[in-house]
Write an enzyme that holds these catalytic residues in place. Structure first.
Site, PDB file in Angstrom:
ATOM      1  N   GLU A  69     -11.891 -31.328 -16.981  1.00 51.63           N
ATOM      2  CA  GLU A  69     -10.919 -31.350 -18.079  1.00 51.63           C
ATOM      3  C   GLU A  69     -10.565 -32.790 -18.414  1.00 51.63           C
ATOM      4  O   GLU A  69     -10.211 -33.563 -17.537  1.00 51.63           O
ATOM      5  CB  GLU A  69      -9.660 -30.593 -17.662  1.00 51.63           C
ATOM      6  CG  GLU A  69      -8.633 -30.553 -18.756  1.00 51.63           C
ATOM      7  CD  GLU A  69      -7.389 -29.785 -18.353  1.00 51.63           C
ATOM      8  OE1 GLU A  69      -6.781 -30.143 -17.340  1.00 51.63           O
ATOM      9  OE2 GLU A  69      -7.035 -28.827 -19.058  1.00 51.63           O
ATOM     10  N   LYS A 113      12.473 -28.131 -14.406  1.00 51.76           N
ATOM     11  CA  LYS A 113      12.149 -29.548 -14.190  1.00 51.76           C
ATOM     12  C   LYS A 113      11.118 -29.987 -15.232  1.00 51.76           C
ATOM     13  O   LYS A 113       9.933 -29.703 -15.121  1.00 51.76           O
ATOM     14  CB  LYS A 113      11.585 -29.810 -12.792  1.00 51.76           C
ATOM     15  CG  LYS A 113      11.547 -31.321 -12.519  1.00 51.76           C
ATOM     16  CD  LYS A 113      10.445 -31.769 -11.632  1.00 51.76           C
ATOM     17  CE  LYS A 113       9.084 -31.796 -12.238  1.00 51.76           C
ATOM     18  NZ  LYS A 113       8.875 -32.807 -13.310  1.00 51.76           N
ATOM     19  N   GLU A 122      -0.136 -21.651 -14.513  1.00 50.46           N
ATOM     20  CA  GLU A 122      -0.916 -21.861 -15.750  1.00 50.46           C
ATOM     21  C   GLU A 122      -1.525 -23.247 -15.629  1.00 50.46           C
ATOM     22  O   GLU A 122      -0.824 -24.247 -15.750  1.00 50.46           O
ATOM     23  CB  GLU A 122       0.004 -21.797 -16.974  1.00 50.46           C
ATOM     24  CG  GLU A 122       0.694 -20.466 -17.183  1.00 50.46           C
ATOM     25  CD  GLU A 122      -0.230 -19.401 -17.751  1.00 50.46           C
ATOM     26  OE1 GLU A 122      -1.421 -19.680 -17.969  1.00 50.46           O
ATOM     27  OE2 GLU A 122       0.254 -18.279 -17.972  1.00 50.46           O
ATOM     28  N   CYS A 129      -4.216 -27.131 -23.098  1.00 48.20           N
ATOM     29  CA  CYS A 129      -5.029 -26.606 -22.000  1.00 48.20           C
ATOM     30  C   CYS A 129      -6.143 -25.677 -22.462  1.00 48.20           C
ATOM     31  O   CYS A 129      -7.209 -25.632 -21.868  1.00 48.20           O
ATOM     32  CB  CYS A 129      -4.109 -25.885 -21.035  1.00 48.20           C
ATOM     33  SG  CYS A 129      -3.043 -24.710 -21.881  1.00 48.20           S
TER      34      CYS A 129
END
Ligand code: NAD
Length: 488
Positions: free
Chosen positions: A387, A180, A254, A288
């Site tokens: 983040e 997906k 992750e 990331c």
């Protein structure tokens, strides 16, 4: 671009009519124009895709039972078809998420084939079985069986590479996959489907159903899925982990990061500036593992702030399709708003903006933000803890190495990081003290052969390397007959 409007989905090895009627419009991050569309997957499409993957997995003469050699050959054909579409893949990624084309060519156009070859060769060379002499009694045959049907959910930032960090080891292990993709980056996923068809990948081995978070949640919880592999935000990862916990379903996560780029007092940052850029601002800050907290020694603080500021101010911000562009637009208006809200937060909390943070004056379209550097950032401040996922660096002073270690380890995350020093051994010793899944010395670049993943809120499990393959295998022990000759 070639074909960018699709009205069918890749399910069961062929283009099939979608169950729903809506489509996902795809926009250029640089011009905001609609550049293509694909059908929006609905629950019934996920059901059909999982059913196709299940049928492929259950097939007694099918993919899961093929020899590693035969699977590796099919993966090689897939790799070659992807390579043939490499330039178009790079263009699509670049247009959709703003990745500078030079980077898209270097990563997105090539990593999928590299990953397929790496994992194909790994199973071909190492095999999937091992005979172990018994420690106390007879010998054991350890068989690494495929875990089954994999539900893979991926983000938009490096869509092809991240997809193949899952697809390649899963296929090599003998699993079948339902992917997906994120709604922002679907055109590259449909090109992948074209490559799979051209390569003659058996029906149901790979299926692609695009949609948003709700559709992802449906795939994660689907009763026909045996293993979930997710890359994305920590918030979504937490929800997925809860679902998988309830279902006792293996899951690889992750997630986000807030890594530190630690500059030691003997580092010559200016001499390493290209590598420093790659470790902190690559892909418009939308990776990331980037070291978005720059830790600088007080003894050289002004120096480091000046060097980082000059780097950010010098970057060529512009059309991602231009080969000279170093920093393109962010993926969406939503992402730009998010990044701008963090810049406002930094200013509100008293952090000192040394460059950037606004919108480029020469562009009236596209989701651009000028790369921003904040200095004198308190490590407890929002922009040093959360983040941002954009081109925003926070330079934080430290007094000595002990304090640098404490600050580096002082967030909820632990994904990447880097250490900069004239003395690589000193930097490596420092790297050992960083609580993170990976740390680079005078650069940061992950490698297909070495495990990559996070600790704490950055995730669970590893991708790349043999560790990445193990995530798609269930080891089974067959305790051999102690009286048979083969058991000794
Ligand atoms: P996101 O979590 O919003 O979405 C990622 C994917 O998950 C998308 O496909 C989305 O549709 C889907 N999704 C969202 N909620 C879901 C749910 N509840 N169940 C199932 N699927 C769901 O993240 P994003 O904003 O698209 O991507 C950016 C994030 O991804 C950042 O936090 C970044 O750090 C992280 N990321 C991590 C890595 C890594 O390797 N650790 C790599 C790239 C990106």
């Amino acid at each position: 671009m070639t074909r960018t409007r699709y009205d069918e989905l890749y399910i069961g090895g062929a283009w099939t009519a979608p169950a729903g009627r809506e489509s996902i419009p795809v926009h250029s991050a640089a011009t905001e124009e609609e550049v293509g569309s694909v059908p929006l997957g609905v629950e019934a499409d996920i059901d059909a895709a999982v059913e196709a993957a299940r049928a492929a997995w259950d097939d007694p003469g099918g993919w899961a039972r093929w020899s590693p050699q035969r699977r590796a050959e099919a993966m090689e054909r897939f790799a070659a078809e992807l390579e043939a579409r490499g330039e178009e893949t790079a263009r699509r990624v670049s247009i959709q998420n703003g990745m500078p084309i030079a980077l898209a060519r270097r990563i997105e156009a090539t990593a999928p084939a590299r990953l397929l070859r790496y994992y194909g060769n790994l199973v071909r060379e190492r095999g999937l079985e091992e005979r172990r002499p018994g420690a106390f009694s007879g010998a054991t045959l350890v068989v690494r069986e495929p875990v089954g049907v994999v539900g893979a959910v991926v983000p938009w930032n490096v869509p092809q590479s991240i997809s193949f960090m899952k697809i390649a080891p899963a296929l090599a292990a003998g699993c079948t996959v339902v992917l997906k993709p994120a709604p922002e980056t679907v055109l590259d996923a449909f090109l992948m489907a074209e490559a799979a068809i051209a390569a003659g990948l058996p029906a149901g081995v790979l299926n692609v159903v695009p949609g948003g978070g709700e559709l992802g949640a449906r795939l994660v919880a689907h009763p026909g899925v045996d293993k979930v592999s997710f890359t994305g935000s920590t918030a979504a990862g937490r929800v997925i982990a809860e679902t998988c916990g309830r279902l006792l379903r293996p899951v690889t996560l992750e997630l986000g990061g807030k890594s530190a780029a630690v500059v030691l007092d003997d580092a010559d940052l200016a001499a390493n500036i290209e590598r420093f850029f790659a470790a902190t601002l690559l892909n418009n800050g939308q990776i990331c593992y980037l070291g978005t907290r720059v830790l600088a020694p007080r003894s050289r603080y002004g120096d480091v702030v000046d060097t980082v500021t000059a780097l950010a101010a010098s970057l060529v911000v512009g059309d991602p399709l231009d080969a000279g562009t170093q920093l393109g637009p962010l993926v969406s208006a939503r992402q730009r708003d998010r990044v701008e809200s963090y810049i406002a937060k930094g200013l509100a909390e008293g952090d000192r903006l040394t460059t950037g943070g606004g919108r480029p004056t020469d562009r009236d379209r596209g989701w651009f933000v000028e790369p921003a550097v904040f200095a004198d950032v308190d490590p407890r401040h929002t922009i040093a803890q959360e983040e941002i996922f954009g081109p925003v660096l926070a330079v934080i002073p430290y007094a000595d190495e002990a304090e640098a270690v404490a600050i580096a380890n002082g967030t909820d995350y632990g994904l990447g990081g880097s250490v900069w020093s004239a003395d690589p051994e000193r930097a490596t010793a420092f790297a050992r003290k960083v609580h993170s899944g990976s740390v680079g010395v005078n650069h940061y670049a992950n490698d297909v052969g070495a495990p990559f993943g996070g600790v704490r809120h950055s995730g669970i499990g590893r991708e790349f390397g043999p560790e990445g393959l193990a995530a798609y295998q269930q080891p089974k022990s067959i305790y051999l007959d102690p009286s048979a000759a083969t058991a000794r």
